[in-house]
Design a protein around this motif. Sequence first.
Motif, PDB file in Angstrom:
ATOM      1  N   PRO A  56      -6.437  13.987   8.790  1.00 14.42           N
ATOM      2  CA  PRO A  56      -7.878  14.184   8.586  1.00 14.42           C
ATOM      3  C   PRO A  56      -8.561  12.902   8.119  1.00 14.42           C
ATOM      4  CG  PRO A  56      -6.611  15.173   6.807  1.00 14.42           C
ATOM      5  CD  PRO A  56      -5.624  14.759   7.842  1.00 14.42           C
ATOM      6  N   VAL A  57      -9.860  12.909   8.187  1.00 11.22           N
ATOM      7  CA  VAL A  57     -10.650  11.749   7.752  1.00 11.22           C
ATOM      8  C   VAL A  57     -10.428  11.493   6.267  1.00 11.22           C
ATOM      9  CG1 VAL A  57     -12.996  10.876   7.454  1.00 11.22           C
ATOM     10  CG2 VAL A  57     -12.389  12.143   9.522  1.00 11.22           C
ATOM     11  N   GLY A  58     -10.257  10.217   5.902  1.00 14.43           N
ATOM     12  CA  GLY A  58     -10.179   9.848   4.495  1.00 14.43           C
ATOM     13  C   GLY A  58      -8.781   9.709   3.938  1.00 14.43           C
ATOM     14  N   VAL A  59      -7.738   9.897   4.763  1.00 14.94           N
ATOM     15  CA  VAL A  59      -6.373   9.845   4.229  1.00 14.94           C
ATOM     16  C   VAL A  59      -5.764   8.445   4.294  1.00 14.94           C
ATOM     17  CG1 VAL A  59      -5.860  12.265   4.656  1.00 14.94           C
ATOM     18  CG2 VAL A  59      -5.396  10.577   6.455  1.00 14.94           C
ATOM     19  N   GLY A  60      -6.460   7.486   4.919  1.00 12.39           N
ATOM     20  CA  GLY A  60      -5.971   6.112   4.930  1.00 12.39           C
ATOM     21  C   GLY A  60      -5.303   5.685   6.220  1.00 12.39           C
ATOM     22  N   LYS A  61      -5.694   6.269   7.348  1.00 14.12           N
ATOM     23  CA  LYS A  61      -5.077   5.900   8.635  1.00 14.12           C
ATOM     24  C   LYS A  61      -5.393   4.457   9.021  1.00 14.12           C
ATOM     25  CE  LYS A  61      -6.830   9.208  11.189  1.00 14.12           C
ATOM     26  NZ  LYS A  61      -7.668   9.906  10.172  1.00 14.12           N
ATOM     27  N   THR A  62      -6.618   4.015   8.745  1.00 14.23           N
ATOM     28  CA  THR A  62      -6.994   2.650   9.133  1.00 14.23           C
ATOM     29  C   THR A  62      -6.182   1.609   8.379  1.00 14.23           C
ATOM     30  OG1 THR A  62      -9.239   3.347   9.708  1.00 14.23           O
ATOM     31  CG2 THR A  62      -8.898   1.009   9.265  1.00 14.23           C
ATOM     32  N   HIS A  63      -5.918   1.839   7.098  1.00 11.37           N
ATOM     33  CA  HIS A  63      -5.087   0.902   6.345  1.00 11.37           C
ATOM     34  C   HIS A  63      -3.664   0.873   6.897  1.00 11.37           C
ATOM     35  CE1 HIS A  63      -8.317   0.776   3.321  1.00 11.37           C
ATOM     36  NE2 HIS A  63      -7.760  -0.355   2.946  1.00 11.37           N
ATOM     37  N   LEU A  64      -3.167   2.028   7.313  1.00 13.08           N
ATOM     38  CA  LEU A  64      -1.838   2.055   7.917  1.00 13.08           C
ATOM     39  C   LEU A  64      -1.831   1.292   9.238  1.00 13.08           C
ATOM     40  CD1 LEU A  64      -0.424   5.650   7.306  1.00 13.08           C
ATOM     41  CD2 LEU A  64       0.313   3.494   6.259  1.00 13.08           C
ATOM     42  N   LEU A  65      -2.904   1.413  10.013  1.00 11.97           N
ATOM     43  CA  LEU A  65      -3.008   0.640  11.252  1.00 11.97           C
ATOM     44  C   LEU A  65      -2.941  -0.851  10.967  1.00 11.97           C
ATOM     45  CD1 LEU A  65      -5.771   2.478  13.329  1.00 11.97           C
ATOM     46  CD2 LEU A  65      -3.378   2.160  13.975  1.00 11.97           C
ATOM     47  N   LYS A  66      -3.673  -1.296   9.958  1.00 12.61           N
ATOM     48  CA  LYS A  66      -3.660  -2.720   9.605  1.00 12.61           C
ATOM     49  C   LYS A  66      -2.267  -3.163   9.160  1.00 12.61           C
ATOM     50  CE  LYS A  66      -8.532  -3.282   8.313  1.00 12.61           C
ATOM     51  NZ  LYS A  66      -9.479  -3.636   7.224  1.00 12.61           N
ATOM     52  N   ALA A  67      -1.579  -2.304   8.426  1.00 11.26           N
ATOM     53  CA  ALA A  67      -0.233  -2.645   7.971  1.00 11.26           C
ATOM     54  C   ALA A  67       0.733  -2.732   9.154  1.00 11.26           C
ATOM     55  CB  ALA A  67       0.266  -1.617   6.956  1.00 11.26           C
ATOM     56  N   VAL A 123       5.743   9.662   4.737  1.00 12.69           N
ATOM     57  CA  VAL A 123       4.852   8.879   5.588  1.00 12.69           C
ATOM     58  C   VAL A 123       5.306   7.425   5.619  1.00 12.69           C
ATOM     59  CG1 VAL A 123       2.513   7.929   5.784  1.00 12.69           C
ATOM     60  CG2 VAL A 123       2.848  10.368   5.341  1.00 12.69           C
ATOM     61  N   VAL A 124       5.630   6.861   4.468  1.00  9.65           N
ATOM     62  CA  VAL A 124       6.092   5.466   4.413  1.00  9.65           C
ATOM     63  C   VAL A 124       7.362   5.293   5.244  1.00  9.65           C
ATOM     64  CG1 VAL A 124       6.948   3.640   2.891  1.00  9.65           C
ATOM     65  CG2 VAL A 124       5.047   5.087   2.152  1.00  9.65           C
ATOM     66  N   GLU A 125       8.258   6.253   5.145  1.00 10.97           N
ATOM     67  CA  GLU A 125       9.507   6.181   5.907  1.00 10.97           C
ATOM     68  C   GLU A 125       9.244   6.215   7.412  1.00 10.97           C
ATOM     69  OE1 GLU A 125      13.628   8.794   6.436  1.00 10.97           O
ATOM     70  OE2 GLU A 125      12.352   9.089   4.678  1.00 10.97           O
ATOM     71  N   LYS A 126       8.317   7.057   7.839  1.00  8.84           N
ATOM     72  CA  LYS A 126       7.992   7.144   9.262  1.00  8.84           C
ATOM     73  C   LYS A 126       7.299   5.873   9.758  1.00  8.84           C
ATOM     74  CE  LYS A 126       7.694  12.186   9.499  1.00  8.84           C
ATOM     75  NZ  LYS A 126       6.805  13.362   9.694  1.00  8.84           N
ATOM     76  N   VAL A 127       6.451   5.282   8.924  1.00  7.56           N
ATOM     77  CA  VAL A 127       5.779   4.035   9.320  1.00  7.56           C
ATOM     78  C   VAL A 127       6.797   2.905   9.436  1.00  7.56           C
ATOM     79  CG1 VAL A 127       4.081   2.296   8.646  1.00  7.56           C
ATOM     80  CG2 VAL A 127       3.568   4.726   8.341  1.00  7.56           C
ATOM     81  N   GLU A 128       7.735   2.832   8.518  1.00  8.85           N
ATOM     82  CA  GLU A 128       8.798   1.819   8.602  1.00  8.85           C
ATOM     83  C   GLU A 128       9.592   1.990   9.886  1.00  8.85           C
ATOM     84  OE1 GLU A 128       9.729   1.108   3.816  1.00  8.85           O
ATOM     85  OE2 GLU A 128      10.850   2.610   4.953  1.00  8.85           O
ATOM     86  N   ILE A 152       0.821  -1.217   0.000  1.00  9.41           N
ATOM     87  CA  ILE A 152       0.000   0.000   0.000  1.00  9.41           C
ATOM     88  C   ILE A 152       0.852   1.263   0.000  1.00  9.41           C
ATOM     89  CG2 ILE A 152      -1.959  -1.107   1.133  1.00  9.41           C
ATOM     90  CD1 ILE A 152      -1.043   0.220   3.753  1.00  9.41           C
ATOM     91  N   ALA A 153       2.165   1.112  -0.093  1.00  6.26           N
ATOM     92  CA  ALA A 153       3.066   2.260   0.002  1.00  6.26           C
ATOM     93  C   ALA A 153       2.775   3.313  -1.063  1.00  6.26           C
ATOM     94  CB  ALA A 153       4.517   1.799  -0.105  1.00  6.26           C
ATOM     95  N   GLN A 154       2.274   2.889  -2.225  1.00  2.00           N
ATOM     96  CA  GLN A 154       2.007   3.839  -3.308  1.00  2.00           C
ATOM     97  C   GLN A 154       0.874   4.801  -2.953  1.00  2.00           C
ATOM     98  OE1 GLN A 154       1.256   0.647  -3.386  1.00  2.00           O
ATOM     99  NE2 GLN A 154      -0.901   0.434  -3.991  1.00  2.00           N
ATOM    100  N   ASN A 155       0.114   4.487  -1.910  1.00  2.00           N
ATOM    101  CA  ASN A 155      -1.006   5.334  -1.514  1.00  2.00           C
ATOM    102  C   ASN A 155      -0.616   6.452  -0.550  1.00  2.00           C
ATOM    103  OD1 ASN A 155      -2.801   3.768  -3.015  1.00  2.00           O
ATOM    104  ND2 ASN A 155      -3.215   2.390  -1.304  1.00  2.00           N
ATOM    105  N   TYR A 156       0.661   6.527  -0.221  1.00  2.00           N
ATOM    106  CA  TYR A 156       1.119   7.499   0.769  1.00  2.00           C
ATOM    107  C   TYR A 156       2.374   8.208   0.264  1.00  2.00           C
ATOM    108  CZ  TYR A 156      -2.075   4.735   3.555  1.00  2.00           C
ATOM    109  OH  TYR A 156      -3.199   4.089   4.001  1.00  2.00           O
TER     110      TYR A 156
END
Length: 302
Positions: free
Chosen positions: A131-142, A107-112, A99-103
């Motif tokens: 904000p709502v809709g930016v994909g936080k829940t998908h990042l949580l799952k990852a 952001v990807v670097e900070k999540v890693e 899902i990295a292409q969505n961010y």
Amino acid sequence: VAILTNAWALLVACEYRVHYENDDDSYGEIQSLQTVQAELIARAEDEEAASALRGLTNLGLQASVADRKTKVSVQFAFPGSHGTEVQYRDFDLLRLSTIAQNYTPDVVEKVEAAIAAIHAAAHGLVLLSGPVGVGKTHLLKAIISESRERQAVVCSPPTAFLSNIGSLVGAISNTDKSLIVLEDIGDLLAVEAPTAHIDSTSNILNLSEGLLSLLTDTVLIVSFNYDLGKIDPAITRVGRCLAQIHVGPLPHAQAQGLVEFDIPADGYTLAEVYEMKRLGRPLTALERVGSPGTKRATGFGR
């Protein structure tokens, strides 16, 4: 029957506490499950029970390795009339790389970095905002998928658990290493947080680094919509806060690359991007005001 039921429950509980380093190395998990299997069979009162148990545990052993490669177990905790109620659900493994292409790259670097910190730390706090809709829940799952050595525990509503720390500790009492997910609690972390939330904020601080952290090996992930600059400095202090991740709208070039057609120059939330992909056209100004990111329910599992 009671022996088999209890043994099977114990086997399932042990199954999710086994960790192996990568998808190609399941030897450690097989060995651990075989050890549990042998111990349970040894406790069986007669050969008939042991034989039945052997068949059940073999099925569990065979299913375990495949499931752990594609599924992630999440514990959901809710306040009940007789104490904390717990349910388990699985979701499909979600690698950050898929899902990295969505961010944006930052952001990807900070999540890693956050995932690496979760692996290394015994306690701490990860802040995920946007904000709502930016994909936080998908990042949580990852993040949960990449941190499977910890049992993910989603506490809902989080304020009920934070105001009663005994319930929160009870929800994770059966796990050696846990990853607590608390969604949408920015009002508890803000500098101007109401005095009614003092105990809840204090419990977050104590569980992430204070004396309460001695009770369990726990990392907390907190999501919210606040600006990180408005968060209490005690929350973001180095040593307690393992990572601060803010997810914003995608820049025009990246959003256009994802939809694969021309769109007006502007920033777009991930929800808007995928709504445009679904429609096959840019969103109107009216559609953007009432975009899917603001109309649909948000949160883990939705």
